[in-house]
Design a protein around this motif. Sequence first.
Motif, PDB file in Angstrom:
ATOM      1  N   VAL A   1      71.938 -29.328   8.076  1.00 54.59           N
ATOM      2  CA  VAL A   1      72.613 -30.197   7.107  1.00 54.59           C
ATOM      3  C   VAL A   1      72.792 -29.462   5.780  1.00 54.59           C
TER       4      VAL A   1
ATOM      5  N   LYS B   1      76.070 -27.394   6.716  1.00 49.86           N
ATOM      6  CA  LYS B   1      76.853 -28.590   6.360  1.00 49.86           C
ATOM      7  C   LYS B   1      77.181 -29.450   7.588  1.00 49.86           C
ATOM      8  N   GLU B   2      76.282 -29.437   8.553  1.00 46.06           N
ATOM      9  CA  GLU B   2      76.472 -30.273   9.729  1.00 46.06           C
ATOM     10  C   GLU B   2      76.053 -31.709   9.417  1.00 46.06           C
ATOM     11  N   LYS B   3      76.546 -32.633  10.227  1.00 45.93           N
ATOM     12  CA  LYS B   3      76.199 -34.034  10.033  1.00 45.93           C
ATOM     13  C   LYS B   3      75.273 -34.500  11.145  1.00 45.93           C
ATOM     14  N   ILE B   4      74.253 -35.238  10.755  1.00 48.12           N
ATOM     15  CA  ILE B   4      73.291 -35.780  11.705  1.00 48.12           C
ATOM     16  C   ILE B   4      73.462 -37.298  11.763  1.00 48.12           C
ATOM     17  N   LYS B   5      73.564 -37.831  12.965  1.00 53.55           N
ATOM     18  CA  LYS B   5      73.742 -39.272  13.135  1.00 53.55           C
ATOM     19  C   LYS B   5      72.483 -40.027  12.701  1.00 53.55           C
TER      20      LYS B   5
ATOM     21  N   TRP C   1      68.053 -39.424  13.036  1.00 48.72           N
ATOM     22  CA  TRP C   1      66.995 -39.482  12.013  1.00 48.72           C
ATOM     23  C   TRP C   1      65.898 -40.443  12.447  1.00 48.72           C
TER      24      TRP C   1
END
Length: 272
Positions: free
Chosen positions: A99, A103-107, A111
């Motif tokens: 992240v 710059k990746e997105k985590i759902k 989390w």
Amino acid sequence: MLISTLAFACMNTTVKYLSGFSAFQIVLFRSIGSLFFTFGFLIKNKISFVGNNKKLLILRGLVGVTSMSLFFMSTKYLPIGSAVSLRYLAPVFAAIFAVIILKEKIKAVQWLFFALAFAGVLVLKGFDKEVSGYGLLLVFVSAVFSGLVYIILSKIGKSEHPVVVVNYFMIISTIVGLVGSINNWVIPVGKEWFLLCILGVFGYFGQVYMTKAFQMASTSQVAPLKYIEVVFTLLFGTFIFGEVYTFWSLLGIALIIGGLVLNILYKEKYKS
């Protein structure tokens, strides 16, 4: 994958058995043992030892040997099954680094799975008074560095042959292990020579069969099986070292592994 997990469990158990040696001396023998295989493979297949991304390869080696050294240190203070389980928090830290750096997105649900894994750590430390705080700190930081390794490998991508990457790691680990053990050298006696030398064999074949498993089947089928290593290691710890795992220890380990397996299954389902 079962062969891979068994090989890694044998390596972990051997490290625990060799607790009279410094972590750096164990790193040295672990690395030298694997170098015989990586050097032989690269020479046989006429692959350059140098690589293309030297800075990243060196960084991967330095970060990797830091993680490995801290993990070996932690086994002196923690039951081996607990140490291995806690080190498996690495994917959580890898996601956090992804992240921040990639710059990746985590759902949101991921989390939640990570929170479940961290809850396992809290249960393990908060309710099991046998767990060493210092050992927990060592393996926790080891997991952080292991997570960073994932990011570096992602940056390296397919630009390097996998064995070149491993070879750099083993060369750097050998140098660090040698320097670190100079003032703490313990002369092996009898079967200790054999156990120190076989560390690299276990590590190498663990990596080889894990790679083959991922090549032959989908990640969703193979990745959860990695955590069978914890089961094997728990059994070895119980029967070889007489380690006792309380209800809270087992619950904490189950929460850690459960959260991470759920994350793997979710990612594969989301991709499909």
